[in-house]
Design a protein around this motif. Structure first.
Motif, short mmCIF file in Angstrom:
data_model
loop_
_atom_site.label_atom_id
_atom_site.label_comp_id
_atom_site.label_asym_id
_atom_site.label_seq_id
_atom_site.Cartn_x
_atom_site.Cartn_y
_atom_site.Cartn_z
N ALA A 187 23.20 44.95 -24.67
CA ALA A 187 23.24 43.85 -23.81
C ALA A 187 24.81 43.79 -23.28
N ILE A 188 25.79 44.18 -24.30
CA ILE A 188 27.19 44.13 -23.94
C ILE A 188 27.41 45.09 -22.61
N ALA A 189 26.59 46.14 -22.59
CA ALA A 189 26.84 46.80 -21.18
C ALA A 189 26.12 46.27 -20.13
N ARG A 190 25.08 45.52 -20.29
CA ARG A 190 24.28 44.79 -19.11
C ARG A 190 25.40 43.77 -18.68
N LEU A 191 25.86 43.20 -19.58
CA LEU A 191 26.66 42.01 -19.22
C LEU A 191 28.14 42.72 -18.27
N LYS A 192 28.79 43.87 -18.90
CA LYS A 192 29.74 44.51 -18.13
C LYS A 192 29.39 44.70 -16.67
N ASP A 193 28.01 45.28 -16.60
CA ASP A 193 27.70 45.63 -15.56
C ASP A 193 27.42 44.31 -14.24
N ALA A 194 27.07 43.00 -14.95
CA ALA A 194 26.78 42.01 -14.32
C ALA A 194 28.15 41.22 -13.74
N VAL A 195 29.26 41.54 -14.50
CA VAL A 195 30.48 40.74 -14.21
C VAL A 195 31.57 41.82 -14.33
N PRO A 196 31.50 42.67 -13.28
CA PRO A 196 32.68 43.93 -13.52
C PRO A 196 34.18 43.19 -13.16
N GLU A 197 34.06 42.00 -12.55
CA GLU A 197 35.29 41.61 -12.23
C GLU A 197 36.22 40.92 -13.03
N ILE A 198 35.77 40.74 -14.19
CA ILE A 198 36.55 39.91 -15.43
C ILE A 198 36.11 40.90 -16.49
N PRO A 199 37.36 41.14 -17.56
CA PRO A 199 37.03 41.90 -18.62
C PRO A 199 36.00 41.41 -19.67
N VAL A 200 35.31 42.47 -20.20
CA VAL A 200 34.13 42.10 -21.19
C VAL A 200 34.54 42.29 -22.58
N LEU A 201 34.30 41.71 -23.39
CA LEU A 201 34.56 42.15 -24.73
C LEU A 201 33.45 42.37 -25.48
N GLY A 202 33.19 43.29 -26.43
CA GLY A 202 31.86 43.38 -27.34
C GLY A 202 32.33 42.78 -28.55
N ASN A 203 31.19 42.47 -29.33
CA ASN A 203 31.31 41.78 -30.55
C ASN A 203 29.80 42.07 -31.56
N GLY A 204 30.02 42.47 -32.73
CA GLY A 204 28.92 42.69 -33.44
C GLY A 204 28.81 44.17 -34.15
N ASP A 205 28.82 44.00 -35.45
CA ASP A 205 28.71 45.47 -36.02
C ASP A 205 29.94 46.28 -36.24
N ILE A 206 30.95 45.74 -35.96
CA ILE A 206 32.46 46.79 -35.85
C ILE A 206 32.80 46.55 -37.65
N TRP A 207 32.36 47.56 -38.04
CA TRP A 207 32.97 47.65 -39.50
C TRP A 207 34.07 48.45 -39.64
N THR A 208 34.26 49.48 -38.68
CA THR A 208 35.34 50.30 -38.81
C THR A 208 36.02 50.79 -37.48
#
Length: 370
Positions: A187-208
């Motif tokens: 879903a993060i990848a799809r959002l990045k494709d949808a709004v390439p004009e602004i930075p997209v940050l991903g969140n969820g399950d970053i343990w390391t």
């Protein structure tokens, strides 16, 4: 990564967490590495009304630059006025808008992760915040939607870009998932494709740190937002700093270093709150996170989690076996709440019309902190 005029390197953001990301915890994390460190959730009504507790929460240390504050609100007028106060009084350098909180007391008022379903109301709030903030960059954090039948993140991302937000962050879960299951990085990848004009940050399950690198490689996102992965582990930001600079070095503190950090954390909380009792009690919730994976008995953990004085806590920490090595994977994995919800509490009729821009009655929370 740039958020408005702010250079963020490494491209890492500390997620706002109620009762966690106060000035003492931000200090411990910031000392480990670069990035953007965001305050606890501040409710716009409480800020506009100058609630004493809320004003105390908008407190940054002298070394905290840039200063980031997260605002929660449902009424565009109140949100806009709160942004004006932050900008006009120089309270922060960056404003983040909360559209991701899944807790019932927020969603049942139409706020947090419930709000993006109301597309026109979301647009009004974002527009008011940007206007009120003036030169300050405004971002927003959100979830995929209420549930799989009511996904909103692509529409919300487009609204963010159209209304002048400087970045958008997506937690790859729905509100009903809460923190259960696995985050949907696709879903993060799809959002990045949808709004390439602004930075997209991903969140969820970053343990390391390796998780962060994998997320960016897989999704193409511009940066990561770290939440539960750093609970009881501020040195995760040291790992992230090393990883983004291409270094394989990782923090593996023995129990003695962990105990020293725990003692310092408790002391900073006491200093921040101006009350030993308040500070020590607030620290109790961190004990289990700091000690995750270490082979210590239940009685030892219980004694630390029931300390009532700073001296007593420090004495018990000093008695821990300092030479115990970092437990590796046992400490690196998931931490914090991980259960899903049966349903999301919403205002009556909330799902009837996604274009209804009316502000729900009693929508604004009077106190801050989630």
């Amino acid at each position: 990564m740039k958020i408005g005029p702010i250079e963020v390197w490494p491209p890492v953001v500390l997620a706002p967490m109620a009762g966690i990301t106060n000035a003492p915890f931000r200090t411990l994390c910031r000392e480990q590495g670069g990035g953007l460190y965001v305050s606890e959730m501040i409710t716009t009504r409480a800020l506009v009304e100058r609630n004493a507790k809320t004003m105390a929460m908008i407190r940054f240390g002298p070394a905290e630059r840039p200063r980031s504050v997260q605002l929660y609100g449902v009424d565009p007028g109140v949100v806009g006025r709160a942004a004006e106060i932050v900008a006009g009084e120089g309270l922060a350098d960056h404003i983040d808008l909360n559209f991701g909180c899944p807790v019932p007391k927020v969603t049942r008022r139409g706020g947090g992760s419930a709000l993006p379903y109301k597309r026109d109301l979301l647009r009004r709030i974002v527009r008011a915040a940007v206007a009120g903030a003036g030169a300050l960059p405004v971002t927003m954090k959100m979830r995929k939607g209420i549930d799989d039948d009511h996904l909103t993140y692509l529409d919300a991302g487009r609204i963010a870009a159209e209304e002048g937000l400087s970045a958008v962050a997506l937690h790859g879960r729905t509100a009903v998932q809460h923190y259960g299951g696995t985050a949907d990085w696709d879903a993060i990848a799809r959002l990045k494709d949808a709004v390439p004009e602004i930075p997209v940050l991903g969140n969820g399950d970053i343990w390391t740190a390796e998780d962060a690198l994998r997320m960016m490689a897989r999704t193409g996102c511009d940066g990561v937002v770290v939440g539960r992965g750093c609970l009881g582990r501020p040195w995760l930001f040291r790992d992230l700093d090393h990883a983004f600079r291409g270094s394989a070095e990782r923090a593996r503190p023995a129990l003695g270093e962990v105990a020293a950090t725990m003692a310092r954390h408790a002391g900073l909380l006491v200093e921040c709150f101006g009350s030993e009792t308040h500070g020590v009690l607030d620290f109790r919730k961190h004990v289990g996170w700091y000690l995750k994976g270490f082979p210590l008995g239940a009685e030892t953990r219980r004694e630390l989690a029931t300390a009532t004085t700073l001296a007593g806590l420090r004495e018990r920490l000093a008695a821990l076996p300092a030479g115990l090595p970092w437990p590796g994977e046992a400490a690196d994995g998931p931490r914090g709440k991980s259960t899903a919800r049966e349903r999301v509490l919403l205002p009556d009729g909330w799902l009837d019309d996604p274009r209804d821009a009316a502000v729900p009655a009693d929508a604004e929370l009077a106190t801050s902190g989630g």
